[in-house]
Scaffold this active site. Structure first.
Site, PDB file in Angstrom:
ATOM      1  N   ARG A 103       0.813  -1.216   0.000  1.00 24.97           N
ATOM      2  CA  ARG A 103       0.000   0.000   0.000  1.00 24.97           C
ATOM      3  C   ARG A 103       0.849   1.269   0.000  1.00 24.97           C
ATOM      4  O   ARG A 103       0.542   2.225  -0.714  1.00 24.97           O
ATOM      5  CB  ARG A 103      -0.949  -0.006   1.213  1.00 24.97           C
ATOM      6  CG  ARG A 103      -1.828   1.235   1.358  1.00 24.97           C
ATOM      7  CD  ARG A 103      -2.446   1.706   0.052  1.00 24.97           C
ATOM      8  NE  ARG A 103      -3.169   0.660  -0.657  1.00 24.97           N
ATOM      9  CZ  ARG A 103      -3.522   0.746  -1.931  1.00 24.97           C
ATOM     10  NH1 ARG A 103      -3.182   1.816  -2.645  1.00 24.97           N
ATOM     11  NH2 ARG A 103      -4.176  -0.236  -2.509  1.00 24.97           N
ATOM     12  N   LYS A 125       2.257  24.241  -3.042  1.00 27.80           N
ATOM     13  CA  LYS A 125       0.978  23.615  -2.681  1.00 27.80           C
ATOM     14  C   LYS A 125       1.115  22.101  -2.835  1.00 27.80           C
ATOM     15  O   LYS A 125       0.557  21.477  -3.734  1.00 27.80           O
ATOM     16  CB  LYS A 125      -0.144  24.167  -3.552  1.00 27.80           C
ATOM     17  CG  LYS A 125      -0.368  25.671  -3.355  1.00 27.80           C
ATOM     18  CD  LYS A 125      -1.400  26.215  -4.315  1.00 27.80           C
ATOM     19  CE  LYS A 125      -1.570  27.724  -4.138  1.00 27.80           C
ATOM     20  NZ  LYS A 125      -2.512  28.315  -5.105  1.00 27.80           N
ATOM     21  N   LYS A 158       5.513  38.337  -1.791  1.00 33.72           N
ATOM     22  CA  LYS A 158       4.119  38.285  -2.224  1.00 33.72           C
ATOM     23  C   LYS A 158       3.347  39.448  -1.608  1.00 33.72           C
ATOM     24  O   LYS A 158       3.893  40.271  -0.869  1.00 33.72           O
ATOM     25  CB  LYS A 158       3.516  36.936  -1.865  1.00 33.72           C
ATOM     26  CG  LYS A 158       4.270  35.757  -2.490  1.00 33.72           C
ATOM     27  CD  LYS A 158       3.466  34.488  -2.502  1.00 33.72           C
ATOM     28  CE  LYS A 158       2.397  34.538  -3.576  1.00 33.72           C
ATOM     29  NZ  LYS A 158       1.669  33.254  -3.717  1.00 33.72           N
ATOM     30  N   GLU A 196       5.782  39.725  -6.508  1.00 32.02           N
ATOM     31  CA  GLU A 196       4.434  39.632  -7.070  1.00 32.02           C
ATOM     32  C   GLU A 196       3.849  41.030  -7.234  1.00 32.02           C
ATOM     33  O   GLU A 196       3.982  41.877  -6.346  1.00 32.02           O
ATOM     34  CB  GLU A 196       3.555  38.801  -6.133  1.00 32.02           C
ATOM     35  CG  GLU A 196       2.101  38.706  -6.533  1.00 32.02           C
ATOM     36  CD  GLU A 196       1.292  37.961  -5.478  1.00 32.02           C
ATOM     37  OE1 GLU A 196       1.237  36.720  -5.556  1.00 32.02           O
ATOM     38  OE2 GLU A 196       0.737  38.617  -4.576  1.00 32.02           O
ATOM     39  N   ASP A 201       0.248  38.542 -11.063  1.00 32.55           N
ATOM     40  CA  ASP A 201      -0.772  37.785 -10.336  1.00 32.55           C
ATOM     41  C   ASP A 201      -2.184  38.163 -10.788  1.00 32.55           C
ATOM     42  O   ASP A 201      -2.591  39.322 -10.695  1.00 32.55           O
ATOM     43  CB  ASP A 201      -0.633  38.030  -8.828  1.00 32.55           C
ATOM     44  CG  ASP A 201      -1.597  37.178  -8.021  1.00 32.55           C
ATOM     45  OD1 ASP A 201      -1.662  35.955  -8.270  1.00 32.55           O
ATOM     46  OD2 ASP A 201      -2.284  37.736  -7.154  1.00 32.55           O
TER      47      ASP A 201
END
Length: 289
Positions: free
Chosen positions: A99, A134, A166, A199, A221
């Site tokens: 698994r 992410k 950012k 950004e 962005d």
């Protein structure tokens, strides 16, 4: 800082601990400890295979006596019915590693397959696909490796290998000029040489960056493709360019044709579906007890 190998070792240890606990009682109760056989990894869905090295590490860390033979390697286009590898050894070990090995390979292959589709979508444009942070906690190195196997390019690995200013950093710092200035002072004070990306959320912020300078790449962005084309024209090759935010498979080529160097796509790792595969006994008639 831990190496990639050390991080993967910790992931494998944690995964076995959460899955096996104090023992795989289903396997232990019905399979003799000295029984040996062979299992094969069967592909059940078309895609790009990824993860051969970590699969071998899973098997060998659990049971060094397992014999792994690989027939299809990372980056190969696979189809239903393909046999990627065979593993011979103690059946108890085959069942207890199954698994974890499948979980990792299915996810990595799903990411490689998704990335490959995005790369093909941009063929001929010169724009490169980037991943993001992410990722699944603990699996980042494997997921970013899968992006590379699928033909994509890794963005920064984490918060330590690149500076990315950012919107929140800029707002908390009191503006673009403050953020960039403090960034350079920090790098000087700490003797670090890191690339700097910033950004921008619109043309006013873009112009401020162009006037102030001091960065390597500008992230556009949530710009539209038309706005992106205009922004790329204003930048004029002085800085690398990256598009990000709300870009889909359907719209990504429009952004590439607007002239950006990179497009970052979080969906490569956060919304991917695993590639279907299974790990089955090669031939129960060959069971040896």
């Amino acid at each position: 800082m831990l190496s990639v190998e050390e991080l993967n070792d910790k992931l494998i240890d944690l995964a076995f601990a959460e899955d096996i606990g104090d023992g795989d009682h289903t396997t232990l109760c019905c399979i003799p400890p000295d029984a040996v056989s062979e299992s094969k990894l069967l592909i059940k869905q078309e895609g790009i295979f990824a993860g051969e090295k970590i699969a071998q590490e899973v098997f060998h860390r659990f049971d060094p006596t397992l014999e792994v033979e690989v027939f299809i390697h990372d980056g190969a286009h696979v189809r239903p019915g393909d046999i990627v590898m065979s593993v011979k050894g103690k059946i108890q070990s085959l069942l207890q590693t199954e698994r974890l090995m499948l979980n990792i390979l299915q996810r990595m292959s799903g990411i490689a397959t998704m990335t490959s589709k995005y790369v093909e979508r941009l063929e001929g444009t010169g724009t490169r696909i980037l991943d993001t942070r992410k990722t699944t906690p603990g699996m980042r190195m494997l997921e970013k490796e899968a992006v590379k196997i699928g033909g994509g390019t890794n963005h920064r690995i984490g918060l330590f290998d690149m500076i990315l200013l950012k919107d929140n950093h800029i707002d908390f710092a009191g503006g673009i000029e403050n953020a960039i200035s403090r960034c350079h002072q920090y790098l000087k004070d700490h003797g670090k040489d890191l690339r700097i990306e910033i950004e921008v959320r619109g043309f006013e912020e873009l112009q401020r960056v162009l006037d102030f300078g001091g960065v390597d790449r500008i992230m556009l962005d949530n710009f539209t493709p038309e706005e992106t084309r205009r922004a790329v024209g204003l930048i004029g090759g002085r800085f690398e360019t990256e598009s990000s935010g709300g870009i889909t498979y359907e719209t990504i080529r429009d952004y590439a044709e607007a002239g950006v160097d990179f497009i970052s796509v979080g969906a490569l790792t956060h919304s991917v579906k695993g590639l279907d595969m299974s790990f089955k006994a090669a031939d129960s008639s060959k069971l040896t007890i």
